[in-house]
Design a protein around this motif. Structure first.
Motif, PDB file in Angstrom:
ATOM      1  N   VAL A  68       2.910  -1.972 -11.862  1.00 45.66           N
ATOM      2  CA  VAL A  68       2.855  -2.967 -10.789  1.00 45.66           C
ATOM      3  C   VAL A  68       3.708  -2.512  -9.607  1.00 45.66           C
ATOM      4  O   VAL A  68       3.279  -2.590  -8.453  1.00 45.66           O
ATOM      5  CB  VAL A  68       3.316  -4.353 -11.307  1.00 45.66           C
ATOM      6  CG1 VAL A  68       3.543  -5.322 -10.164  1.00 45.66           C
ATOM      7  CG2 VAL A  68       2.288  -4.914 -12.275  1.00 45.66           C
ATOM      8  N   LEU A  69       4.912  -2.000  -9.870  1.00 38.77           N
ATOM      9  CA  LEU A  69       5.758  -1.513  -8.784  1.00 38.77           C
ATOM     10  C   LEU A  69       5.124  -0.319  -8.069  1.00 38.77           C
ATOM     11  O   LEU A  69       5.206  -0.208  -6.851  1.00 38.77           O
ATOM     12  CB  LEU A  69       7.135  -1.135  -9.318  1.00 38.77           C
ATOM     13  CG  LEU A  69       8.059  -2.310  -9.655  1.00 38.77           C
ATOM     14  CD1 LEU A  69       9.352  -1.799 -10.274  1.00 38.77           C
ATOM     15  CD2 LEU A  69       8.340  -3.156  -8.433  1.00 38.77           C
ATOM     16  N   ALA A  70       4.505   0.554  -8.814  1.00 37.91           N
ATOM     17  CA  ALA A  70       3.861   1.714  -8.203  1.00 37.91           C
ATOM     18  C   ALA A  70       2.731   1.279  -7.277  1.00 37.91           C
ATOM     19  O   ALA A  70       2.552   1.832  -6.196  1.00 37.91           O
ATOM     20  CB  ALA A  70       3.328   2.654  -9.281  1.00 37.91           C
ATOM     21  N   VAL A  71       1.985   0.264  -7.679  1.00 40.22           N
ATOM     22  CA  VAL A  71       0.885  -0.218  -6.837  1.00 40.22           C
ATOM     23  C   VAL A  71       1.433  -0.950  -5.612  1.00 40.22           C
ATOM     24  O   VAL A  71       0.958  -0.748  -4.495  1.00 40.22           O
ATOM     25  CB  VAL A  71      -0.051  -1.139  -7.656  1.00 40.22           C
ATOM     26  CG1 VAL A  71      -1.031  -1.866  -6.750  1.00 40.22           C
ATOM     27  CG2 VAL A  71      -0.786  -0.329  -8.708  1.00 40.22           C
ATOM     28  N   LEU A  72       2.454  -1.776  -5.805  1.00 43.00           N
ATOM     29  CA  LEU A  72       2.988  -2.553  -4.687  1.00 43.00           C
ATOM     30  C   LEU A  72       3.744  -1.686  -3.688  1.00 43.00           C
ATOM     31  O   LEU A  72       3.726  -1.963  -2.488  1.00 43.00           O
ATOM     32  CB  LEU A  72       3.918  -3.655  -5.204  1.00 43.00           C
ATOM     33  CG  LEU A  72       3.240  -4.786  -5.966  1.00 43.00           C
ATOM     34  CD1 LEU A  72       4.283  -5.777  -6.478  1.00 43.00           C
ATOM     35  CD2 LEU A  72       2.235  -5.500  -5.086  1.00 43.00           C
TER      36      LEU A  72
END
Length: 53
Positions: free
Chosen positions: A38-42
């Motif tokens: 999720v952090l990588a996408v955001l």
């Protein structure tokens, strides 16, 4: 005390609570992987849009 199995690798019966501890560890790892994705996408930089012609 439990005896080693035929291969001598360890006890034949699992330790009490071992399954619960393993399940908790797997759940923790899965949650950390999910947070990382999720952090990588955001935090991914937006792709540069092509300049208009």
């Amino acid at each position: 005390m439990s005896r080693p199995d035929a291969t001598g690798s360890g006890p034949t019966d699992p330790l009490p609570g071992n399954g619960r501890r393993r399940t908790a560890a797997i759940a923790l790892v899965a949650a950390l992987v999910l947070v990382a994705v999720v952090l990588a996408v955001l935090l991914q930089r937006p792709a540069e849009s092509p300049e208009p012609a």
